[in-house]
Design a protein around this motif. Structure first.
Motif, PDB file in Angstrom:
ATOM      1  N   ARG A 239       0.853  -1.185   0.000  1.00  9.86           N
ATOM      2  CA  ARG A 239       0.000   0.000   0.000  1.00  9.86           C
ATOM      3  C   ARG A 239       0.888   1.234   0.000  1.00  9.86           C
ATOM      4  NH1 ARG A 239      -3.298  -3.371  -0.934  1.00  9.86           N
ATOM      5  NH2 ARG A 239      -5.211  -3.869   0.196  1.00  9.86           N
ATOM      6  N   GLU A 240       0.403   2.302  -0.596  1.00 13.82           N
ATOM      7  CA  GLU A 240       1.190   3.542  -0.600  1.00 13.82           C
ATOM      8  C   GLU A 240       1.463   3.999   0.823  1.00 13.82           C
ATOM      9  OE1 GLU A 240       0.990   8.061  -2.481  1.00 13.82           O
ATOM     10  OE2 GLU A 240      -0.286   6.477  -3.287  1.00 13.82           O
ATOM     11  N   GLU A 241       0.452   3.847   1.676  1.00 10.93           N
ATOM     12  CA  GLU A 241       0.650   4.075   3.115  1.00 10.93           C
ATOM     13  C   GLU A 241       0.922   2.714   3.745  1.00 10.93           C
ATOM     14  OE1 GLU A 241      -1.853   5.338   7.117  1.00 10.93           O
ATOM     15  OE2 GLU A 241      -2.605   5.958   5.138  1.00 10.93           O
TER      16      GLU A 241
ATOM     17  N   ARG B  10       2.791  -0.579  11.248  1.00 12.93           N
ATOM     18  CA  ARG B  10       3.699   0.397  11.860  1.00 12.93           C
ATOM     19  C   ARG B  10       4.035  -0.016  13.292  1.00 12.93           C
ATOM     20  NH1 ARG B  10       4.095   5.540   9.385  1.00 12.93           N
ATOM     21  NH2 ARG B  10       2.854   5.682   7.469  1.00 12.93           N
TER      22      ARG B  10
END
Length: 262
Positions: A63-65, A69
């Motif tokens: 995904r681009e993001e 995390r």
């Protein structure tokens, strides 16, 4: 105003595919410091894949993001992951059942090894920490015993001590009571309670509501590779919810904060 708890882990728009089939789709899942979270679902729901996403054993679709995390970092070094997450699982325990002393297995956690590597020697501080981890769990007397002489329940608690060596910010229990007799289950659940009371951040992954000890206040329901509910335990642990989750006409009972299905 008190500071908000630190965000430790986040999954957002995370999809895992195998052989063209989605085996896990997580829209949002956030773990903050000090939380005690029970992930509940039937076998095959995607629970193991969820753990592997958190430990980077599997990767989600790009995904681009970035979908995963660690403390806000989308590309953490492996050291950060190891410092953030500790895992207690029956599969790990199977690899550890060798003719080595329990204290050696705990010390091996400092070196990422099964037992102490032959060419290395733990220093005095590490030895003290290992003994303290066993003592904190009430199993100091097992330190000098061979792992092969321990019951399944004792061995699993040694694995908990090993996982505490690096003081991980999040401790994940993967089906912790699988294969245990009632006495060993009781001790393991007491360990969960003690760790929660000490303020540790815990994720319990289980198919058994009885594992959800009183200190756990957030429940995530996982079914058919999707999180179908995430919220307070008092709202989600209901008979109708359990029937929907497991697909059978079970009944949920609760006595003094302890839950059972029949």
């Amino acid at each position: 105003m008190a500071d908000s708890p630190q965000e430790l882990l986040r999954l957002h728009d995370a999809t895992v595919r195998r052989d063209g089939r989605v085996i896990l789709q997580v829209d949002d899942f956030v773990v903050c410091e000090g939380e005690h979270i029970a992930v509940l679902g039937p076998n095959g729901a995607g629970k193991s894949t969820l753990i592997k996403l958190l430990t980077r054993e599997v990767r989600p679709l790009w995904r681009e993001e970035p979908p995963v995390r660690f403390k806000g970092d989308p590309r953490p070094p492996i050291q950060t992951i190891n410092e953030t997450i500790g895992i207690v699982s029956s599969s790990m325990e199977q690899r550890m059942m060798i003719d080595r002393k329990a204290i050696d297995l705990v010390l091996g956690g400092f070196f990422g090894a099964i037992g102490m590597p032959r060419n290395l020697k733990a220093d005095a501080e590490q030895v003290q920490q290992a003994h303290a981890a066993l003592a904190d769990l009430g199993i100091a007397d097992l330190a000098e015993r061979s792992m092969l002489t321990l019951s399944t329940g004792q061995a699993r608690r040694v694995m908990v001590a090993r996982s505490l060596i690096h003081a991980p910010q999040v401790l994940v229990f993967d089906e912790p009571c699988n294969g245990l007799d009632p006495e060993a289950m009781w001790h393991l659940r007491q360990t969960l309670s003690l760790l929660a009371q000490a303020g540790r951040t815990l994720i319990l992954v289980t198919h058994d509501v009885a594992d959800i000890v009183t200190e756990f206040d957030r429940v995530v329901l996982l079914r058919d590779a999707h999180i179908i509910a995430d919220g307070p335990k008092a709202e989600l642990l209901k008979t109708e919810r359990m029937r929907d989750l497991f697909g059978v006409p079970v009944t949920l009972t609760q006595t003094e904060g302890h839950y059972h299905l029949y």
